[in-house]
Design a protein around this motif. Structure first.
Motif, PDB file in Angstrom:
ATOM      1  N   GLY A   1      -0.330   9.031   1.875  1.00  0.00           N
ATOM      2  CA  GLY A   1       1.092   8.724   1.807  1.00  0.00           C
ATOM      3  C   GLY A   1       1.366   7.302   1.371  1.00  0.00           C
ATOM      4  O   GLY A   1       2.383   6.717   1.743  1.00  0.00           O
ATOM      5  N   VAL A   2       0.468   6.727   0.562  1.00  0.00           N
ATOM      6  CA  VAL A   2       0.608   5.340   0.107  1.00  0.00           C
ATOM      7  C   VAL A   2       1.040   5.333  -1.353  1.00  0.00           C
ATOM      8  O   VAL A   2       0.497   6.059  -2.179  1.00  0.00           O
ATOM      9  N   THR A   3       2.026   4.515  -1.652  1.00  0.00           N
ATOM     10  CA  THR A   3       2.480   4.296  -3.020  1.00  0.00           C
ATOM     11  C   THR A   3       2.462   2.797  -3.295  1.00  0.00           C
ATOM     12  O   THR A   3       2.318   1.993  -2.372  1.00  0.00           O
TER      13      THR A   3
ATOM     14  N   GLN B   1      13.639  -0.454  -9.650  1.00  0.00           N
ATOM     15  CA  GLN B   1      14.938  -1.033  -9.314  1.00  0.00           C
ATOM     16  C   GLN B   1      15.137  -1.212  -7.809  1.00  0.00           C
ATOM     17  O   GLN B   1      15.907  -2.065  -7.394  1.00  0.00           O
ATOM     18  N   GLY B   2      14.463  -0.431  -6.985  1.00  0.00           N
ATOM     19  CA  GLY B   2      14.696  -0.467  -5.546  1.00  0.00           C
ATOM     20  C   GLY B   2      14.040  -1.608  -4.797  1.00  0.00           C
ATOM     21  O   GLY B   2      14.139  -1.669  -3.568  1.00  0.00           O
TER      22      GLY B   2
ATOM     23  N   LEU C   1       2.098  -2.393  -1.558  1.00  0.00           N
ATOM     24  CA  LEU C   1       1.719  -1.130  -0.918  1.00  0.00           C
ATOM     25  C   LEU C   1       2.868  -0.646  -0.061  1.00  0.00           C
ATOM     26  O   LEU C   1       3.501  -1.443   0.643  1.00  0.00           O
ATOM     27  N   GLU C   2       3.122   0.661  -0.075  1.00  0.00           N
ATOM     28  CA  GLU C   2       4.171   1.264   0.743  1.00  0.00           C
ATOM     29  C   GLU C   2       3.597   2.460   1.483  1.00  0.00           C
ATOM     30  O   GLU C   2       2.822   3.233   0.920  1.00  0.00           O
ATOM     31  N   GLY C   3       3.967   2.598   2.744  1.00  0.00           N
ATOM     32  CA  GLY C   3       3.512   3.737   3.528  1.00  0.00           C
ATOM     33  C   GLY C   3       3.731   3.509   5.004  1.00  0.00           C
ATOM     34  O   GLY C   3       4.414   2.567   5.409  1.00  0.00           O
TER      35      GLY C   3
ATOM     36  N   ARG D   1       7.265  -5.839   5.515  1.00  0.00           N
ATOM     37  CA  ARG D   1       8.622  -5.521   5.957  1.00  0.00           C
ATOM     38  C   ARG D   1       8.792  -4.027   6.158  1.00  0.00           C
ATOM     39  O   ARG D   1       8.082  -3.227   5.569  1.00  0.00           O
ATOM     40  N   ASN D   2       9.778  -3.692   6.991  1.00  0.00           N
ATOM     41  CA  ASN D   2      10.221  -2.312   7.129  1.00  0.00           C
ATOM     42  C   ASN D   2      11.078  -1.983   5.922  1.00  0.00           C
ATOM     43  O   ASN D   2      11.825  -2.839   5.437  1.00  0.00           O
ATOM     44  N   ILE D   3      10.966  -0.744   5.452  1.00  0.00           N
ATOM     45  CA  ILE D   3      11.804  -0.312   4.337  1.00  0.00           C
ATOM     46  C   ILE D   3      12.431   1.043   4.685  1.00  0.00           C
ATOM     47  O   ILE D   3      11.829   1.858   5.380  1.00  0.00           O
ATOM     48  N   ALA D   4      13.638   1.251   4.207  1.00  0.00           N
ATOM     49  CA  ALA D   4      14.329   2.518   4.440  1.00  0.00           C
ATOM     50  C   ALA D   4      13.810   3.593   3.490  1.00  0.00           C
ATOM     51  O   ALA D   4      13.740   4.767   3.841  1.00  0.00           O
ATOM     52  N   GLU D   5      13.452   3.182   2.275  1.00  0.00           N
ATOM     53  CA  GLU D   5      12.904   4.119   1.301  1.00  0.00           C
ATOM     54  C   GLU D   5      11.954   3.378   0.380  1.00  0.00           C
ATOM     55  O   GLU D   5      11.994   2.153   0.265  1.00  0.00           O
ATOM     56  N   ARG D   6      11.108   4.134  -0.271  1.00  0.00           N
ATOM     57  CA  ARG D   6      10.094   3.552  -1.155  1.00  0.00           C
ATOM     58  C   ARG D   6      10.721   3.071  -2.467  1.00  0.00           C
ATOM     59  O   ARG D   6      11.556   3.763  -3.044  1.00  0.00           O
ATOM     60  N   ALA D   7      10.262   1.929  -2.938  1.00  0.00           N
ATOM     61  CA  ALA D   7      10.654   1.452  -4.263  1.00  0.00           C
ATOM     62  C   ALA D   7       9.762   2.081  -5.333  1.00  0.00           C
ATOM     63  O   ALA D   7      10.175   2.253  -6.468  1.00  0.00           O
TER      64      ALA D   7
END
Length: 130
Positions: free
Chosen positions: A34-36, A113-114, A50-52, A79-85
């Protein structure tokens, strides 16, 4: 909760094949975890976003810190993110081989863009490092 990590490291002697191998491993392994994210390499340094989920990112950062292909791993942002960029990128490589004066403009056009403005600024500023 989704998290986003941004780190930089030094890897001055990697061949193109070694960088491609890192990207290939990421593309194979990250979807199951689940990593992007995205990866930039300027011939001397990596900058990776990295996001996940937190547990997956902590595990991945540990593996990265012990990887002998690079050193000096420094976490720049977490940081915490609400959605993946980078939701569509298992690991997107963004080339920054152009002349320095062109890098920032071209990189800005490729980034999702996110991204938060502070994160975007850190990534774009990486483009001028040699």
């Amino acid at each position: 909760m989704l998290r986003q990590y941004l780190y930089i490291s030094t890897a001055p002697s990697l061949s193109r094949e070694e960088v491609e191998s890192i990207l290939g491993s990421s593309a194979r392994n990250n979807p199951a975890r689940g990593v992007t994210g995205l990866l930039l390499y300027n011939g001397r340094n990596f900058l990776q976003l990295l996001e996940g989920e937190e547990a997956e990112l902590v595990d991945l950062m540990l593996r990265i810190s012990y990887d002998p292909r690079h050193s000096g791993v420094s976490l720049l942002d977490r940081r915490n993110i609400a959605e993946r960029a980078c939701s569509d990128w298992a690991m997107k490589r963004i080339l920054i081989a152009e002349p320095v004066e062109e890098r920032q403009r071209l990189l800005e056009a490729e980034l999702p863009q996110g991204l938060e403005p502070e994160t975007r600024k850190l990534i774009v500023n990486f483009a001028v490092l040699n």
